[in-house]
Write a protein that holds these residues in place. Structure first.
Motif, short mmCIF file in Angstrom:
data_model
loop_
_atom_site.label_atom_id
_atom_site.label_comp_id
_atom_site.label_asym_id
_atom_site.label_seq_id
_atom_site.Cartn_x
_atom_site.Cartn_y
_atom_site.Cartn_z
N ARG A 246 0.90 -1.15 -0.05
CA ARG A 246 0.05 -0.24 -0.02
C ARG A 246 0.88 1.25 -0.07
NH1 ARG A 246 -3.57 -2.79 3.58
NH2 ARG A 246 -2.39 -2.08 5.35
N GLU A 247 1.71 1.32 0.93
CA GLU A 247 2.98 2.46 0.95
C GLU A 247 3.49 2.69 -0.35
OE1 GLU A 247 3.45 4.82 3.26
OE2 GLU A 247 1.75 4.03 4.44
N ALA A 248 3.98 1.59 -0.88
CA ALA A 248 4.55 1.65 -2.45
C ALA A 248 3.64 2.42 -3.34
CB ALA A 248 5.23 0.47 -2.84
N VAL A 249 2.37 2.04 -3.42
CA VAL A 249 1.51 2.57 -4.30
C VAL A 249 1.25 3.87 -3.67
CG1 VAL A 249 -0.96 2.67 -5.03
CG2 VAL A 249 0.32 0.23 -4.88
N ARG A 250 1.09 4.23 -2.52
CA ARG A 250 0.90 5.75 -2.05
C ARG A 250 1.88 6.70 -2.31
NH1 ARG A 250 1.82 8.94 2.15
NH2 ARG A 250 3.18 7.36 3.18
N ASP A 267 -1.70 -13.69 -1.50
CA ASP A 267 -2.63 -13.02 -2.24
C ASP A 267 -3.01 -11.75 -1.53
OD1 ASP A 267 -4.13 -15.08 -4.36
OD2 ASP A 267 -2.45 -15.73 -2.99
N GLU A 268 -3.34 -11.97 -0.09
CA GLU A 268 -3.85 -10.66 0.43
C GLU A 268 -2.67 -9.65 0.55
OE1 GLU A 268 -7.03 -10.36 1.14
OE2 GLU A 268 -7.15 -12.23 0.27
N ASP A 269 -1.43 -10.11 0.57
CA ASP A 269 -0.36 -8.86 0.56
C ASP A 269 -0.46 -8.05 -0.54
OD1 ASP A 269 0.62 -10.17 2.73
OD2 ASP A 269 1.97 -11.42 1.68
N ALA A 270 -0.59 -8.42 -1.80
CA ALA A 270 -0.72 -7.97 -3.12
C ALA A 270 -2.04 -7.09 -3.42
CB ALA A 270 -0.50 -8.99 -4.23
N ARG A 271 -3.25 -7.71 -2.77
CA ARG A 271 -4.41 -7.36 -3.02
C ARG A 271 -4.61 -6.02 -2.26
NH1 ARG A 271 -7.34 -11.97 -2.14
NH2 ARG A 271 -7.08 -12.42 -4.40
N ALA A 272 -3.92 -5.70 -1.11
CA ALA A 272 -3.97 -4.64 -0.37
C ALA A 272 -3.56 -3.30 -1.11
CB ALA A 272 -2.98 -4.56 0.94
N GLY A 273 -2.86 -3.60 -2.37
CA GLY A 273 -2.63 -2.30 -2.97
C GLY A 273 -3.65 -1.83 -4.05
N GLN A 389 15.51 -24.42 -7.74
CA GLN A 389 15.10 -23.21 -8.83
C GLN A 389 13.99 -22.46 -8.16
OE1 GLN A 389 14.31 -25.25 -12.71
NE2 GLN A 389 16.31 -24.49 -13.42
N VAL A 390 13.68 -21.30 -8.46
CA VAL A 390 12.83 -20.37 -8.17
C VAL A 390 12.42 -19.61 -9.60
CG1 VAL A 390 13.63 -19.91 -5.74
CG2 VAL A 390 14.19 -18.52 -7.71
N TYR A 391 11.28 -18.78 -9.41
CA TYR A 391 10.95 -18.15 -10.21
C TYR A 391 10.30 -16.70 -9.74
CZ TYR A 391 6.03 -19.44 -9.69
OH TYR A 391 4.64 -19.68 -9.07
N VAL A 392 10.15 -15.58 -10.63
CA VAL A 392 9.64 -14.49 -10.07
C VAL A 392 8.17 -14.38 -10.43
CG1 VAL A 392 9.42 -11.99 -10.16
CG2 VAL A 392 11.68 -13.02 -10.32
N ALA A 393 7.21 -14.35 -9.66
CA ALA A 393 5.74 -14.37 -9.77
C ALA A 393 5.45 -12.71 -9.76
CB ALA A 393 5.06 -15.02 -8.47
N GLN A 394 4.51 -12.67 -10.47
CA GLN A 394 3.90 -11.15 -10.72
C GLN A 394 2.35 -11.17 -10.63
OE1 GLN A 394 5.39 -9.14 -14.09
NE2 GLN A 394 5.22 -7.14 -13.09
N TRP A 395 1.96 -10.22 -9.75
CA TRP A 395 0.59 -10.02 -9.58
C TRP A 395 0.11 -9.27 -10.55
CZ3 TRP A 395 -2.96 -11.98 -6.25
CH2 TRP A 395 -3.92 -11.16 -5.83
N GLY A 396 -1.24 -9.89 -11.20
CA GLY A 396 -1.94 -9.44 -12.41
C GLY A 396 -2.97 -8.53 -11.97
N GLY A 397 -3.44 -8.26 -10.73
CA GLY A 397 -4.31 -7.33 -10.33
C GLY A 397 -5.41 -8.27 -9.43
N ASP A 398 -5.57 -9.59 -9.79
CA ASP A 398 -6.59 -10.49 -9.09
C ASP A 398 -5.91 -11.79 -8.72
OD1 ASP A 398 -6.63 -11.28 -11.67
OD2 ASP A 398 -8.93 -11.02 -12.07
N ALA A 399 -4.68 -11.95 -9.33
CA ALA A 399 -4.11 -13.35 -9.11
C ALA A 399 -2.83 -13.27 -9.43
CB ALA A 399 -4.88 -14.44 -9.94
#
Length: 440
Positions: A246-250, A267-273, A389-399
């Protein structure tokens, strides 16, 4: 501190009706797997889906297969509230019941249990958390942190930054911030970030967040605005993560340059923004969503039988899947230990052998119904993490979506640091027990 028995097979149906503690006699009737969880407190928003994922996968194995190798699993939760003292109390309450493994689910608790593991001969599984140096199996023969360590995560983050910036040579002069919980967990990435900064010429800025200020980060983000870092790595947990997004967005920080460790990918971490958080990134080592065959079995054998507390509509949330991944590691180590020892009911010593020999091939991934959910994984006697191995996930707005291909961490850079840190850890304790047998 409270204990909840999730039971063996049909006994699980009584889980919500009463609390109970496993006795030593009961533990001999199956394979005892205690789960240290936190459904209360400031970190409950992250802890609940993980606890439910861990529980539901093990329950599915009981209901579908009768356990592992014909032996039912005795699943018991102990509530820690993500508090180290309560976590140690939980450990004391379960260790006499012949647990095959301890899942602390807290770096602070893990650090307290590491010296106990060799004495009590109970393996500690700190899945992608805890002390990064514990990946050195020659120094820490009873501690395991697959599939990757926090030091691997920091190196993978820098590798991703280099990919976006057009190469490691373009990191010189950049500023990378570490926004972290001011606790042992949050400080874990610092040594690797600083070592990589020296190697590649970028600057590291530290932004610690005290636990009491997780939901009030205004002053920290004022410092971010002042310093104007090019990238931020978020090593947060619980209520800290949605607040940071949220602060990053603000403050208009570019969210696609805010990258969380895998524990900052709820999911709730990203959705908060809100809608403007689309583009936020997080490291990950397993799939998101529910479109996998094993998920169908969890729905059929657990949710449809009323044996889960997790909302049906949230199946596939990232942290729920994280708990499933954790229990998959437990189950595969048990299966491997049974194969090695020829025993049906194993103990902690056998479990350690299973963990050290665990090799989850692509063929086994498919057999488990996890194709696309996870990459193959291997642990060895010397390497208790595997640096997988890992990968970078990206939030698409709802998932969450998979934003990059699977990639390996900078193992060649990280592994010597781990071995040096492990030797320093052991040298600081004159009574540190040496490994009693050589690695094959």
């Amino acid at each position: 501190m409270s204990l909840r028995l999730y039971g063996i097979g049909a006994l699980a149906a009584s889980v919500f009706a009463a609390s109970a503690a496993v006795t030593a006699a009961q533990a001999q009737d199956g394979i005892y797997v205690p789960l240290l969880t936190y459904r209360t407190g400031a970190f409950a928003g992250s802890g609940i889906p993980i606890a439910d994922g861990m529980h539901d996968y093990l329950t599915m194995l009981n209901e579908r297969d009768g356990g592992i190798g014909g032996v039912p699993l005795i699943i018991e939760e102990c509530e820690t509230g993500y508090d180290t003292t309560r976590g140690v109390e939980c450990y004391e309450s379960v260790r006499g019941n012949n647990p095959v493994v301890i899942n602390p689910y807290s770096t602070g608790i893990t650090l307290q249990l590491i010296p106990r593991a060799a004495v009590d001969e109970i393996p500690v599984l700190s899945m992608a958390y805890g002390l990064s140096a514990a990946a050195d199996g020659t120094t820490f023969p009873w501690v395991f942190n697959p599939p990757v360590t926090y030091w691997d995560g920091a190196s993978a983050f820098v590798k991703h930054v280099a990919d976006v910036e057009g190469g490691f040579e373009n990191l010189a002069g950049k500023t990378i911030g570490l926004l972290h919980l001011d606790a042992p967990y949050g400080r874990e990435p610092i040594p690797v970030l600083e070592a990589l900064a020296e190697e590649h010429g970028f600057e590291v800025k530290l932004y610690p967040v005290p636990a009491q200020d997780m939901q009030n980060q205004s002053s920290v983000w004022l410092n971010v605005r002042r310093d104007r870092p090019d990238w931020i790595y978020l090593q947060g947990w619980g209520a800290m993560n949605p607040t940071a997004v949220r602060e990053a967005v603000r403050t208009n920080f570019p969210v696609d340059r805010l990258v969380g460790v895998w524990w900052a990918g709820g999911d709730e971490d990203a959705r908060a923004g809100g809608a403007e958080a689309a583009g936020y990134k997080s490291l990950n080592f397993h799939g998101v969503g529910s479109d996998y065959p094993f998920m169908d079995d969890i729905i059929t054998y657990v949710h449809e039988r009323g044996l889960s507390q997790f909302p049906r509509e949230r199946i596939g949330d990232n942290l729920y899947n994280r708990g499933i991944y954790n229990s998959m590691l437990v189950a595969e180590a048990i299966r491997t230990a049974q194969e090695i020892t020829g025993k049906d009911v194993i103990d902690g010593t056998d479990m350690r052998l299973g963990l050290e020999a665990m090799n989850i091939t692509q063929e086994r991934v498919v057999e488990m119904g996890m194709d696309g959910f996870m990459a193959p994984l291997a642990i060895t006697c010397e390497d208790h993490s595997g640096h997988n191995q890992v990968y970078v996930a990206q939030w698409g707005g709802d998932a969450w979506t998979q934003g990059t291909d699977w990639m390996s961490p900078m193992t060649e850079f990280v592994r010597p640091l781990i071995e040096d840190a492990a030797q320093s850890y052991a040298a600081a304790d004159s009574g540190w027990p040496e490994r009693t047998e050589e690695c094959p």
